[in-house]
Design an enzyme around this catalytic site. Structure first.
Site, PDB file in Angstrom:
ATOM      1  N   SER A  50      -5.127   4.042  -2.239  1.00 58.43           N
ATOM      2  CA  SER A  50      -4.809   4.842  -1.323  1.00 58.43           C
ATOM      3  C   SER A  50      -6.136   5.554  -0.697  1.00 58.43           C
ATOM      4  O   SER A  50      -7.270   5.135  -1.073  1.00 58.43           O
ATOM      5  CB  SER A  50      -3.939   5.957  -1.864  1.00 58.43           C
ATOM      6  OG  SER A  50      -4.661   6.714  -2.895  1.00 58.43           O
ATOM      7  N   ASP A  83      -3.269   1.886   1.532  1.00 61.14           N
ATOM      8  CA  ASP A  83      -2.283   2.592   1.499  1.00 61.14           C
ATOM      9  C   ASP A  83      -2.273   4.128   1.831  1.00 61.14           C
ATOM     10  O   ASP A  83      -3.270   4.728   1.858  1.00 61.14           O
ATOM     11  CB  ASP A  83      -1.726   2.813  -0.091  1.00 61.14           C
ATOM     12  CG  ASP A  83      -0.454   3.268  -0.145  1.00 61.14           C
ATOM     13  OD1 ASP A  83       0.437   3.149   0.387  1.00 61.14           O
ATOM     14  OD2 ASP A  83      -0.233   3.746  -1.418  1.00 61.14           O
ATOM     15  N   GLY A 187       6.351   9.337  -6.722  1.00 61.88           N
ATOM     16  CA  GLY A 187       6.125  10.455  -7.709  1.00 61.88           C
ATOM     17  C   GLY A 187       7.084  10.262  -8.754  1.00 61.88           C
ATOM     18  O   GLY A 187       7.888   9.276  -8.779  1.00 61.88           O
ATOM     19  N   HIS A 216       8.525   2.351   0.119  1.00 63.28           N
ATOM     20  CA  HIS A 216       7.606   2.979  -0.734  1.00 63.28           C
ATOM     21  C   HIS A 216       8.440   3.837  -1.745  1.00 63.28           C
ATOM     22  O   HIS A 216       9.557   4.053  -1.736  1.00 63.28           O
ATOM     23  CB  HIS A 216       6.997   4.350   0.097  1.00 63.28           C
ATOM     24  CG  HIS A 216       5.688   3.854   1.159  1.00 63.28           C
ATOM     25  ND1 HIS A 216       4.406   4.167   0.902  1.00 63.28           N
ATOM     26  CD2 HIS A 216       5.621   2.692   1.999  1.00 63.28           C
ATOM     27  CE1 HIS A 216       3.724   3.264   1.782  1.00 63.28           C
ATOM     28  NE2 HIS A 216       4.466   2.319   2.164  1.00 63.28           N
ATOM     29  N   ASP A 261       3.364   3.019  -7.879  1.00 62.92           N
ATOM     30  CA  ASP A 261       2.265   3.891  -8.357  1.00 62.92           C
ATOM     31  C   ASP A 261       2.404   4.522  -9.541  1.00 62.92           C
ATOM     32  O   ASP A 261       1.734   4.431 -10.799  1.00 62.92           O
ATOM     33  CB  ASP A 261       1.594   4.664  -7.156  1.00 62.92           C
ATOM     34  CG  ASP A 261       0.009   5.095  -7.657  1.00 62.92           C
ATOM     35  OD1 ASP A 261      -0.131   4.959  -8.623  1.00 62.92           O
ATOM     36  OD2 ASP A 261      -0.448   5.764  -6.659  1.00 62.92           O
ATOM     37  N   ARG A 286     -12.900   2.369 -24.471  1.00 61.62           N
ATOM     38  CA  ARG A 286     -12.291   1.264 -24.620  1.00 61.62           C
ATOM     39  C   ARG A 286     -11.253   1.252 -25.786  1.00 61.62           C
ATOM     40  O   ARG A 286     -10.103   0.449 -25.581  1.00 61.62           O
ATOM     41  CB  ARG A 286     -13.167   0.309 -25.007  1.00 61.62           C
ATOM     42  CG  ARG A 286     -14.417   0.104 -23.892  1.00 61.62           C
ATOM     43  CD  ARG A 286     -15.695  -0.989 -24.405  1.00 61.62           C
ATOM     44  NE  ARG A 286     -16.346  -0.146 -25.479  1.00 61.62           N
ATOM     45  CZ  ARG A 286     -17.486  -0.615 -25.865  1.00 61.62           C
ATOM     46  NH1 ARG A 286     -18.213  -1.727 -25.472  1.00 61.62           N
ATOM     47  NH2 ARG A 286     -18.177   0.266 -27.073  1.00 61.62           N
TER      48      ARG A 286
HETATM   49  P1  13P Z   1       5.936   5.707  -6.565  1.00 63.48           P
HETATM   50  O1  13P Z   1       5.326   7.052  -6.661  1.00 63.48           O
HETATM   51  O2  13P Z   1       7.476   5.616  -6.517  1.00 63.48           O
HETATM   52  O3  13P Z   1       5.118   4.640  -7.451  1.00 63.48           O
HETATM   53  O4  13P Z   1       5.329   5.398  -5.000  1.00 63.48           O
HETATM   54  C1  13P Z   1       4.210   4.676  -4.707  1.00 63.48           C
HETATM   55  C2  13P Z   1       3.926   4.421  -3.141  1.00 63.48           C
HETATM   56  O5  13P Z   1       4.724   4.528  -2.476  1.00 63.48           O
HETATM   57  C3  13P Z   1       2.616   4.037  -2.849  1.00 63.48           C
HETATM   58  O6  13P Z   1       2.356   4.089  -1.547  1.00 63.48           O
HETATM   59  O1  G3H Z   2       2.045   6.867  -1.898  1.00 62.73           O
HETATM   60  C1  G3H Z   2       1.048   7.567  -2.615  1.00 62.73           C
HETATM   61  C2  G3H Z   2       0.616   6.835  -3.836  1.00 62.73           C
HETATM   62  O2  G3H Z   2       1.137   6.956  -4.864  1.00 62.73           O
HETATM   63  C3  G3H Z   2      -1.039   7.159  -3.974  1.00 62.73           C
HETATM   64  O3  G3H Z   2      -1.352   8.459  -4.320  1.00 62.73           O
HETATM   65  O4  G3H Z   2      -2.786   9.553  -3.044  1.00 62.73           O
HETATM   66  O5  G3H Z   2      -2.454  10.278  -5.119  1.00 62.73           O
HETATM   67  O6  G3H Z   2      -3.663   8.195  -4.769  1.00 62.73           O
HETATM   68  P1  G3H Z   2      -2.689   9.210  -4.401  1.00 62.73           P
HETATM   69 ZN    ZN Z   3       3.757   5.423  -0.389  1.00 61.78          ZN
END
Ligand code: 13P
Ligand code: G3H
Ligand code: ZN
Length: 331
Positions: A50, A83, A187, A216, A261, A286
């Site tokens: 992202s 992303d 989320g 997504h 994610d 680790r």
């Molecule tokens: P989730 O939060 O469901 O894993 O979705 C991730 C996402 O759409 C990243 O672009």
């Molecule tokens: O769609 C969003 C992803 O989960 C990325 O999240 O912007 O916190 O890296 P982030």
């Molecule tokens: Zn997304």
């Protein structure tokens, strides 16, 4: 084999009827886990960063780690994807890092929170396509808005994609793949009651557009991971996700890219919490990041099997960005 264009992996997945997981990355252990899972199951894979993750790593750190993942796995077809790019500027940074695919999320304004107009979305998407295609890089756009609120990603309101608008958008932009809103959200808190996806909307969109579709907010938020997080001191009451069966139905109905994610974050958090709770004397990273990496590998192996990606690495004759440049120029 190595780096391939986003367009190639998604068109191949669409042709063969499987889904490709696009897994978000922030650090080395996540990349190693994803690539181990891809190697173990012989799956093509999309690793995605992202714009928040790139910023966190000062861009080059994560960019080079992603390149290392590609170089270390010459027999796995890998896409490096941005992303939720929010502007041409964010796309330029990713292309400079060597990404083979970018998302421009013009469903929201540059702040990543305010819903945009259709006209704004077309304009920003077109400007990104002009830049990216001239360099052989594939482009994903979004129409409709997801619910949920991640760091700077999401308005908090759900607006399901209008199939006719999706068709108009694809015709107006010439984008390579399209993210749609059918009730998922980013989320760990996706549904108040039972999971409910608008498969009728997906079917209508599939019938009207002829490019790969992206989902997504597709984490499943497994109950066993939430229980583990809560058991070792976490507090995540009421977390829910998209059941695997719904994702498989979505793949059957024409979804080719599945963004994950949250589930990775949960697997890591559960493992780290467990090690530290059970071994309060430990302080070597680790000792907890290693088990977190193993937990994530196992989670992704299962996803690759469930999405039907397993075994398909061998199908690819990789296209280069130079090949893509020529292909885009000829259109
Ligand atoms: P989730 O939060 O469901 O894993 O979705 C991730 C996402 O759409 C990243 O672009
Ligand atoms: O769609 C969003 C992803 O989960 C990325 O999240 O912007 O916190 O890296 P982030
Ligand atoms: Zn997304």
């Amino acid at each position: 084999m190595a780096l391939i264009p986003g367009k190639q992996i998604l068109e191949e997945a669409r042709k063969k009827g499987y889904g490709v997981g696009a897994y978000n990355v922030n650090n080395m252990e996540q990349l190693q886990a994803i690539m181990s899972a891809a190697k173990e199951t012989q799956s093509p894979v999309i690793i995605q960063a992202s714009r928040g993750a790139l910023k966190y790593s000062n861009f080059t750190y994560l960019g080079y780690l992603m390149k290392a993942a590609v170089i270390e796995n010459p027999n796995i077809p890998v896409v490096m994807h941005l992303d939720h790019g929010n502007s041409l500027d964010s796309v330029i940074k990713a292309v400079d890092l060597g990404f083979s695919s970018v998302m421009i999320d013009g469903s929201l304004m540059e702040d990543g929170k305010t819903a945009s107009t259709y006209e704004y979305n077309v304009k920003v998407t077109r400007s990104v396509i002009e830049y990216a295609h001239a360099r052989g890089v594939s482009v994903e756009a979004e129409i409709g808005t997801l619910g949920g609120l991640e760091d700077g990603v999401g308005s908090g309101n759900i607006h399901l994609t209008d199939p006719k608008e999706a068709k108009k958008f694809v015709d107006a932009t010439g984008v390579d793949s399209l993210a749609i809103a059918i009730g998922t959200s980013h989320g760990a808190y996706k549904f108040k009651g039972a999971a409910n996806l608008a498969f009728d909307v997906l079917k209508e969109i599939r019938a009207l557009i002829d490019i790969p579709i992206v989902l997504h907010g597709a984490s499943s938020v497994p109950k066993e991971l939430i229980d583990e997080v809560n058991k070792y001191g976490g507090k995540m009451p009421g977390a829910t996700g998209v059941p695997i069966a719904s994702l498989q139905e979505a793949i059957k109905l024409g979804v080719s890219k599945i963004n994950v994610d949250t589930d990775g974050r949960l697997a890591i958090t559960a493992a780290v919490r467990k090690v530290l709770a059970e071994n309060p004397e430990k302080f070597d990273p680790r000792d907890y990041l290693g088990p977190a990496r193993t937990a994530l590998t196992n989670l992704i192996i299962t996803k690759m099997q469930n999405f039907g990606t397993a075994g398909h690495a061998k199908d690819y004759t990789p296209k280069s960005l130079e090949d893509m440049k020529k292909l885009y120029a000829s259109k």
